[in-house]
Design an enzyme around this catalytic site. Structure first.
Site, PDB file in Angstrom:
ATOM      1  N   ARG A  65       0.859  -1.181   0.000  1.00  0.00           N
ATOM      2  CA  ARG A  65       0.000   0.000   0.000  1.00  0.00           C
ATOM      3  C   ARG A  65       0.895   1.231   0.000  1.00  0.00           C
ATOM      4  O   ARG A  65       1.946   1.255   0.652  1.00  0.00           O
ATOM      5  CB  ARG A  65      -0.930   0.016   1.222  1.00  0.00           C
ATOM      6  CG  ARG A  65      -2.043  -1.015   1.173  1.00  0.00           C
ATOM      7  CD  ARG A  65      -3.026  -0.710   0.047  1.00  0.00           C
ATOM      8  NE  ARG A  65      -4.156  -1.627   0.020  1.00  0.00           N
ATOM      9  CZ  ARG A  65      -4.236  -2.709  -0.739  1.00  0.00           C
ATOM     10  NH1 ARG A  65      -3.201  -3.042  -1.514  1.00  0.00           N
ATOM     11  NH2 ARG A  65      -5.309  -3.469  -0.727  1.00  0.00           N
ATOM     12  N   GLU A  86      -3.961   7.184  -4.599  1.00  0.00           N
ATOM     13  CA  GLU A  86      -4.279   6.720  -5.954  1.00  0.00           C
ATOM     14  C   GLU A  86      -5.633   7.261  -6.431  1.00  0.00           C
ATOM     15  O   GLU A  86      -6.566   7.344  -5.632  1.00  0.00           O
ATOM     16  CB  GLU A  86      -4.327   5.187  -5.965  1.00  0.00           C
ATOM     17  CG  GLU A  86      -3.022   4.540  -5.590  1.00  0.00           C
ATOM     18  CD  GLU A  86      -3.150   3.031  -5.411  1.00  0.00           C
ATOM     19  OE1 GLU A  86      -4.270   2.498  -5.591  1.00  0.00           O
ATOM     20  OE2 GLU A  86      -2.157   2.397  -5.079  1.00  0.00           O
ATOM     21  N   HIS A  92      -1.258   0.227  -9.992  1.00  0.00           N
ATOM     22  CA  HIS A  92      -1.833  -0.732  -9.039  1.00  0.00           C
ATOM     23  C   HIS A  92      -2.450  -1.928  -9.771  1.00  0.00           C
ATOM     24  O   HIS A  92      -3.652  -2.171  -9.711  1.00  0.00           O
ATOM     25  CB  HIS A  92      -2.887  -0.053  -8.152  1.00  0.00           C
ATOM     26  CG  HIS A  92      -3.132  -0.820  -6.880  1.00  0.00           C
ATOM     27  ND1 HIS A  92      -3.606  -0.231  -5.723  1.00  0.00           N
ATOM     28  CD2 HIS A  92      -2.978  -2.135  -6.566  1.00  0.00           C
ATOM     29  CE1 HIS A  92      -3.744  -1.131  -4.779  1.00  0.00           C
ATOM     30  NE2 HIS A  92      -3.372  -2.297  -5.271  1.00  0.00           N
TER      31      HIS A  92
END
Length: 309
Positions: free
Chosen positions: A237, A266, A284
């Site tokens: 993360r 994000e 991601h």
């Protein structure tokens, strides 16, 4: 087709792939959580008492307030490894089971972590541009660095961390790890702190959960310990790394480079990372293959079925 589980109402917290949502509806009486905040309180007041399971992603907002509105909740099942949106402590205090799909996506994410490491060590993304721009006609590309013989520290040796270690071992890297505690039956050297692990490592791979406990765990001190030849890879993360400190470290040559699949906010990415020629940046996509996402969705449903039967 599954026979619906009687009297087992499942709350679908977010949009799911249609095949996954259809499988969930075949097996359970499914209620869809409203996306509009102004409708959510009323929805929970009307339906909260009959909900026994929650289906969603790790980012679904299963907060303490939501949990309090679900007095008969037994299980939360998500299609992810991370549990960012879930108040895990509040759920565990009530004995609510939490099921994720970390075992299902571990290999896919580990593959990407390895690619990021090799990409940064061998400068593969700039190499592609080098060929396309015609620079190869003028001379050879600069040498990169070998993964074989590299000391790789894994920050968080869970399912994903172990899958990464397995791949790196085959490639001839040396492995060590750090985590909340030393794991029984693991032969790799263990370091109590991220700083100590980074000081040993040529590359630091971040694969620990993202939560308040790990927020900015990789900051200036860890990056300083990693050193000017060090590489950091993050498939966990974005919040685990202090992005301001990382930008400064890349800009000042404090570390060699970074391979990142995740970011703190994000899809926004800090300008300093976008502008750095020492970073490889991905959107991601750690588990983002058709095959793995399908298995993750089925795994979420299977965890609910297993619990209620």
């Amino acid at each position: 087709m599954e026979t619906p589980v009687q009297d087992r109402v499942v709350l679908q917290m977010t949009d799911l792939p249609e095949q996954v949502a259809a499988t969930l509806r075949e097996a359970f009486d499914v209620l869809r959580y409203p996306s509009a905040p102004q409708e959510q309180t009323r929805f929970l007041q009307v339906h909260g008492g009959k909900i026994k399971g929650v289906a969603g992603t790790g980012k679904s907002a299963v907060t303490k307030a939501v949990l309090e509105a679900l007095p008969n909740l037994e299980i939360i099942s998500v299609t992810s490894a991370g549990l960012d949106g879930i108040d895990v402590a509040a759920a565990e205090a009530r004995g609510i089971k939490i099921a994720n799909t970390s075992t299902i996506l571990a290999n896919e994410v580990a593959d990407l972590a390895l690619w990021l490491l090799v990409s940064v060590a061998r400068n593969l993304v700039p190499a592609d541009s080098f060929v396309r721009a015609g620079h190869w006609l003028k001379g050879n590309y600069p040498l990169g660095r070998s993964v074989a013989g590299m000391k790789v520290g894994i920050l968080g040796l869970g399912h994903i961390g172990k899958a990464i270690a397995c791949r790196l071992g085959v490639m001839g890297a040396s492995i060590a790890y750090s985590g909340r505690q030393q794991q029984a039956g693991v032969a790799f050297p263990y370091f109590k702190t991220a700083d100590e692990l980074a000081a040993w490592s040529d590359c630091l791979v971040v694969s620990c959960p993202g939560n308040e406990e790990t927020r900015h765990l990789v900051g200036q001190a860890v990056l300083n310990a990693l050193g000017p030849s060090g590489i950091v890879v993050n498939i966990s993360r974005g919040t685990v790394i202090d992005e301001d400190a990382l930008v400064a470290a890349l800009s000042d040559g404090m570390i060699f480079g970074a391979g990142l699949d995740v970011f703190a906010h994000e899809p926004e990415v800090p300008a300093g990372l976008l502008q750095s020629d020492r970073s490889t940046l991905l959107p991601h996509i750690g588990s983002a293959t058709h095959e793995t996402r399908a298995r993750m969705g089925q795994g979420m449903v299977d965890a609910l079925l297993k619990h209620f039967r």
